[in-house]
Design a protein around this motif. Sequence first.
Motif, short mmCIF file in Angstrom:
data_model
loop_
_atom_site.label_atom_id
_atom_site.label_comp_id
_atom_site.label_asym_id
_atom_site.label_seq_id
_atom_site.Cartn_x
_atom_site.Cartn_y
_atom_site.Cartn_z
N LEU A 69 0.57 -1.10 0.12
CA LEU A 69 0.28 0.13 0.18
C LEU A 69 1.04 1.10 0.43
O LEU A 69 1.99 1.18 1.25
CB LEU A 69 -1.27 0.17 1.17
CG LEU A 69 -1.83 1.09 1.39
CD1 LEU A 69 -2.97 0.84 0.21
CD2 LEU A 69 -2.55 1.44 2.67
N GLU A 70 0.97 1.85 -0.90
CA GLU A 70 2.07 2.82 -1.31
C GLU A 70 0.69 4.41 -1.41
O GLU A 70 0.65 4.44 -2.50
CB GLU A 70 3.24 2.57 -2.86
CG GLU A 70 3.51 1.05 -2.45
CD GLU A 70 4.56 1.11 -2.03
OE1 GLU A 70 5.22 1.96 -1.47
OE2 GLU A 70 5.46 -0.15 -2.51
N PRO A 71 1.74 5.15 -0.06
CA PRO A 71 1.18 6.75 -0.50
C PRO A 71 2.04 7.79 -1.10
O PRO A 71 3.06 7.17 -1.29
CB PRO A 71 1.07 6.55 1.35
CG PRO A 71 1.94 6.24 1.60
CD PRO A 71 2.72 4.76 0.61
N ALA A 72 0.95 8.26 -1.89
CA ALA A 72 2.15 9.27 -2.85
C ALA A 72 1.68 11.03 -1.89
O ALA A 72 0.41 11.28 -1.08
CB ALA A 72 0.84 9.76 -3.65
N ALA A 73 3.09 10.68 -1.77
CA ALA A 73 3.13 11.66 -0.46
C ALA A 73 3.54 13.42 -0.77
O ALA A 73 4.56 13.46 -1.62
CB ALA A 73 4.39 11.41 0.81
N ARG B 114 -1.43 -5.91 4.00
CA ARG B 114 -2.24 -6.36 5.12
C ARG B 114 -3.02 -6.03 6.60
O ARG B 114 -2.04 -4.90 6.76
CB ARG B 114 -1.68 -7.84 5.53
CG ARG B 114 -1.78 -9.05 4.55
CD ARG B 114 -0.75 -10.02 4.84
NE ARG B 114 -1.56 -10.44 5.94
CZ ARG B 114 -1.60 -11.88 6.13
NH1 ARG B 114 -1.21 -12.60 4.85
NH2 ARG B 114 -2.08 -12.64 6.84
N SER B 115 -3.96 -6.11 6.79
CA SER B 115 -4.20 -5.17 8.26
C SER B 115 -3.99 -5.97 9.84
O SER B 115 -4.36 -5.67 10.48
CB SER B 115 -6.16 -5.01 8.20
OG SER B 115 -7.01 -6.58 8.13
N ASP B 116 -3.40 -7.54 9.27
CA ASP B 116 -2.86 -7.66 10.34
C ASP B 116 -1.63 -8.13 11.09
O ASP B 116 -1.01 -8.82 10.93
CB ASP B 116 -3.52 -9.03 10.16
CG ASP B 116 -2.56 -9.86 9.48
OD1 ASP B 116 -2.81 -9.17 8.21
OD2 ASP B 116 -2.87 -10.95 9.12
N VAL B 117 -1.68 -6.33 10.26
CA VAL B 117 0.11 -6.32 10.65
C VAL B 117 1.07 -5.14 11.88
O VAL B 117 -0.02 -4.01 11.08
CB VAL B 117 1.02 -6.41 9.38
CG1 VAL B 117 3.08 -6.49 9.58
CG2 VAL B 117 1.57 -8.02 8.23
N ALA B 118 1.56 -5.04 12.73
CA ALA B 118 2.22 -4.21 13.15
C ALA B 118 2.93 -3.78 12.44
O ALA B 118 4.44 -4.59 12.63
CB ALA B 118 2.23 -4.91 14.53
N GLY B 119 3.44 -1.96 12.43
CA GLY B 119 4.87 -1.51 12.25
C GLY B 119 5.09 -0.73 12.12
O GLY B 119 3.90 0.02 12.36
N LYS B 120 6.35 -0.27 11.67
CA LYS B 120 6.74 1.43 11.33
C LYS B 120 5.70 1.82 9.60
O LYS B 120 4.58 2.62 9.96
CB LYS B 120 7.62 1.94 11.15
CG LYS B 120 8.03 3.15 10.81
CD LYS B 120 9.61 3.59 11.22
CE LYS B 120 9.09 4.59 11.02
NZ LYS B 120 10.99 5.24 11.71
N ALA B 121 5.51 0.89 9.46
CA ALA B 121 4.78 1.24 7.61
C ALA B 121 2.85 0.71 7.40
O ALA B 121 3.91 -0.66 6.81
CB ALA B 121 5.77 1.10 6.77
N THR B 122 2.41 0.69 8.20
CA THR B 122 1.22 -0.07 7.66
C THR B 122 0.11 0.73 7.44
O THR B 122 0.29 1.44 7.68
CB THR B 122 0.90 -0.81 9.11
OG1 THR B 122 0.81 0.16 10.32
CG2 THR B 122 2.48 -1.77 9.67
N ARG B 123 -0.95 -0.34 7.17
CA ARG B 123 -1.69 0.20 6.91
C ARG B 123 -2.50 0.73 7.69
O ARG B 123 -3.19 2.07 7.77
CB ARG B 123 -3.17 -0.82 6.10
CG ARG B 123 -4.36 -0.55 5.45
CD ARG B 123 -4.87 -1.52 5.51
NE ARG B 123 -5.99 -1.30 3.91
CZ ARG B 123 -6.76 -2.20 2.85
NH1 ARG B 123 -5.93 -2.94 2.94
NH2 ARG B 123 -7.70 -1.35 2.16
N THR B 124 -3.00 0.40 8.92
CA THR B 124 -3.74 0.75 10.29
C THR B 124 -2.23 2.44 10.42
O THR B 124 -2.96 2.93 10.52
CB THR B 124 -2.93 0.15 11.48
OG1 THR B 124 -3.73 -0.76 10.93
CG2 THR B 124 -4.06 1.18 12.63
N THR B 125 -0.66 2.35 10.40
CA THR B 125 -0.90 3.64 10.79
C THR B 125 -1.12 5.05 9.55
O THR B 125 -1.24 5.85 9.60
CB THR B 125 1.04 3.21 11.33
OG1 THR B 125 1.72 2.63 9.56
CG2 THR B 125 1.18 2.42 11.94
#
Length: 373
Positions: free
Chosen positions: A152-156, A319-330
Amino acid sequence: MSHVSSVRFTSVLSAALLALPLIAAPYAAAQAVPNGYPADYAKTIDAAKKEGKLVIYSSTDQASATPLLDDFKKEYPFVNVEYQDIGTSQLYSRFLAEAAAGSPSADLLWSSAMDLQVKLAADGYALSYASPESKNFAPENSYQNMAFGTTLEPAALIYNKRLVKAGDLPATHAAFAKLLSGGKLSGKLATWDPEKSGVGFTLMEYDNQSNKDFGAVSQGLGKAQAGLYSSTGAMLEKVVSGEALYGYNIIGSYALLRQQTVPDLGMKFWKDGTIAFQRVAFINKNAKAPNTAKLFLDYLLSRRGQLVMANKALIYSLRSDVAGKATRTTLTQQVGGAANLKIIAVDKRLLDNLVPATRNAFLDIWRKNVKGQ
């Protein structure tokens, strides 16, 4: 020690060693069927052992890919990976040329040019594969079991912290367009050249579709005489050096990785809608190592692979079940909620980008607004 004593000592030692409990070698353990996979996946692993080298063509920078390749080797130490870092447009044209000539080519293609990847799949170049990981992804993350979104690659908006105060950063595209039109940023902007970059075209064209202020932004880029580039690396260098103050629609994962060594590099997401693309992978229908390619694709989609993305490669995991610095949730939190995350789906609508009339219609707007042509 006498010869007789030496023989007796060796015999006793050998007997002692034989009496020890057997310990499975890491090599063997690393080849076990992953948890939750069907038992017959062992056949795929066994077949991969006979294939040898896996050839990957990818637009993912080597620095970002290395943690993934290293961890994949830990999981499957028998695999020899040849990883070729290639620009999106070059990757597409090279693969097509090799396919037409019947020349050796990649077993797996992994590119950020979503439309070009789906085009190759739709044209019959991709192997249909029901990955055991598919159940962990939404329908918009894959195209007909052939092309798979992996990230999931955001354009910043990136900026130089030494030269731009955080309080002066625009929060919306309308505010950015106003800033561009102020006349103080001439020659101080970097962005994509959609005529030369596959991912650049995808991002800018989708920006045009989803952002009501794109017209004003693109006109502002033209007024500011923005530098146009075909790679994220070049734009990052311009901003880090201070030659450019801002970079527009930059791949966020590359900026995040660069921030680890360059604290002056800033990154901001839009509160009125941040575009995010998916880095798409598919297996060559005529791959020489199709089973090894399946292992690597499944690894990219697996929780293990996505954890490495999020915490070591610093590529935003899908994936939504992954924790870390660069995740879908963060990322969802950083953009202000799921409604502000505009994810480009892996589907046939991407093919519209490649219809000459549609493509030229957008490029006409771009040339007029940005290049004054």
